[in-house]
Design a protein around this motif. Structure first.
Motif, PDB file in Angstrom:
ATOM      1  N   ALA A  34      50.069  20.667 -13.505  1.00 51.08           N
ATOM      2  CA  ALA A  34      49.182  21.776 -13.154  1.00 51.08           C
ATOM      3  C   ALA A  34      47.792  21.585 -13.757  1.00 51.08           C
ATOM      4  CB  ALA A  34      49.776  23.102 -13.637  1.00 51.08           C
ATOM      5  N   ASP A  35      46.799  22.144 -13.084  1.00 50.65           N
ATOM      6  CA  ASP A  35      45.414  22.126 -13.564  1.00 50.65           C
ATOM      7  C   ASP A  35      45.174  23.449 -14.276  1.00 50.65           C
ATOM      8  OD1 ASP A  35      42.716  21.959 -13.995  1.00 50.65           O
ATOM      9  OD2 ASP A  35      42.158  21.688 -11.889  1.00 50.65           O
ATOM     10  N   VAL A  36      45.054  23.392 -15.608  1.00 53.80           N
ATOM     11  CA  VAL A  36      44.954  24.604 -16.409  1.00 53.80           C
ATOM     12  C   VAL A  36      43.522  24.822 -16.880  1.00 53.80           C
ATOM     13  CG1 VAL A  36      45.722  25.810 -18.495  1.00 53.80           C
ATOM     14  CG2 VAL A  36      47.342  24.406 -17.188  1.00 53.80           C
ATOM     15  N   VAL A  37      42.990  26.004 -16.571  1.00 54.05           N
ATOM     16  CA  VAL A  37      41.673  26.427 -17.049  1.00 54.05           C
ATOM     17  C   VAL A  37      41.890  27.586 -18.010  1.00 54.05           C
ATOM     18  CG1 VAL A  37      39.517  27.566 -16.414  1.00 54.05           C
ATOM     19  CG2 VAL A  37      40.380  25.659 -15.046  1.00 54.05           C
ATOM     20  N   LYS A  38      41.465  27.394 -19.234  1.00 49.57           N
ATOM     21  CA  LYS A  38      41.666  28.387 -20.285  1.00 49.57           C
ATOM     22  C   LYS A  38      40.373  29.170 -20.493  1.00 49.57           C
ATOM     23  CE  LYS A  38      44.111  28.586 -24.708  1.00 49.57           C
ATOM     24  NZ  LYS A  38      43.187  29.380 -25.523  1.00 49.57           N
TER      25      LYS A  38
END
Length: 376
Positions: A34-38
């Protein structure tokens, strides 16, 4: 050779959480592709960045939990920045948040606002005590959830006092793991139906799973566990901790007769104590005397290779030497401001066949939220 397509390739995650439960959940999703943006607070970012020791500009704790993600600063109380985050949510598949119940709704980033923009969104809220009830708005940490769930008091010392847990059990087993499982199930449902959902993950309530045996017993007998007196909490000599002569400890888990019978013969316990039924405390006292008569090295040599489910309690150095703690993992993390500083990091619980291959990934610097979409 082409890279395998990972299970969560193409899945976009907006992580609004901080500290441990949510970030560990999004790390597992990231490991699976998954592409995680925090999204973090402006200035200091996630509070865990400030912990010690540091790996570059952020803490080692933050580094191992957030490798491979991207992090952007946003003031969620600012309507313009809030709306920008909502734009990201509209393009995402998953949102993870860890505020107290009602906070994200007041900010305009709750499930209803997200679902209005994106009906497929899987929205995961991790809370201490759930979304409703008298405790729902209460501040808490792992130790509080364990204490109020009843679990902390089932094992006591000779003074009748509970002990600090070996790790943050509520955060991980009550928060992270249920969040990951439910997110994956909800993604599957959204894939089939086109509809997302709001997942409510209560760390305190999910601890009931760890108490499955106590719960089952209560349903039949109406009784709850007696502190320090049940089979697995100190009431049986077959599942107990015994001191050695050099102030180490033996961890005995010889529950089944085949292990118990071999153990008592091996350590030369007097035969009148072999049958422990009805004289549990007497047998515990006798085993304490036997094990405390010799140092740990004696017992380690005697027990080596024997099928008795009994071992010496290891130090961290011993666990590393035995290969049970992998400090030279090929999964590595580096500091973005110091790429030469590279350390091994947490081995992922995701199976190697389903996650990114061993490599070095940086943890994210906190960057300004760009005007354009962060998604490729």
């Amino acid at each position: 050779m082409t890279e395998p397509i990972l299970p969560l390739h193409g899945v976009k995650v907006v992580d609004l959480s901080a500290l441990l439960p949510g970030p560990l959940a999004s790390l597992m999703l990231s490991d699976a592709g998954a592409d995680v943006v925090k999204i973090e607070r402006p200035g200091t970012g996630d509070e865990m960045r400030e912990y010690e020791p540091k790996l570059g500009e952020a803490s080692a704790n933050y580094a191992v939990l957030n490798r491979g993600k991207r992090a952007y600063a946003a003031d969620l109380k600012d309507p313009a920045q809030r709306d920008h985050v909502l734009d990201l949510v509209a393009q995402a598949d998953v949102v993870i948040e860890q505020f107290r119940p009602g906070v994200v709704d007041r900010l305009g980033l709750g499930y209803e606002a997200a679902n209005e923009r994106n009906p497929r969104i899987v929205y995961c809220s991790i809370t201490g005590y759930g979304p409703t009830g008298e405790r729902s708005g209460r501040a808490g940490h792992d130790l509080n959830y364990l204490a109020e769930s009843g679990l902390l008091g089932v094992v006591i010392d000779e003074r009748g006092a509970p002990s600090l847990p070996v790790s943050v059990l509520a955060d991980i087993t009550g928060g992270t793991y249920p969040a990951v499982v439910n997110i994956l199930l909800a993604l599957r449902t959204a894939e089939r139906t086109g509809e997302g959902c709001h997942l409510q993950i209560s760390m305190a309530h999910n601890l009931q799973l760890l108490a499955y045996g106590y719960f089952a017993t209560h349903q039949v007998t109406g009784e709850w566990p007696r502190p320090g007196a049940e089979l697995l909490t100190g009431g049986s000599p077959r599942y107990h901790l015994y001191p050695t002569a050099d102030h180490r400890y033996i961890a005995c888990a010889a529950l089944e007769d085949k292990f118990w019978n071999h153990l008592v013969e091996l350590i030369e316990l007097a035969p009148r104590f072999w049958d422990d039924k009805g004289q549990e405390q007497t047998v515990i006292a006798e085993l304490t005397a036997v094990f405390s008569s010799r140092p740990a090295s004696h017992w380690e040599a005697l027990l080596e290779g024997e099928d008795v489910c009994t071992v010496v309690v290891a130090t961290w150095d011993e666990a590393v030497k035995a290969g049970l703690v992998d400090v030279e993992s090929e999964v590595r993390v580096s500091a973005p401001d110091d790429p030469e500083t590279v350390v091994s990091t947490l081995p992922s619980p995701i199976s190697p066949a389903l996650r990114t291959q061993p490599d070095t990934r940086t943890y994210p610097q906190l960057s300004p939220l760009p005007r354009n979409s962060v998604w490729n």
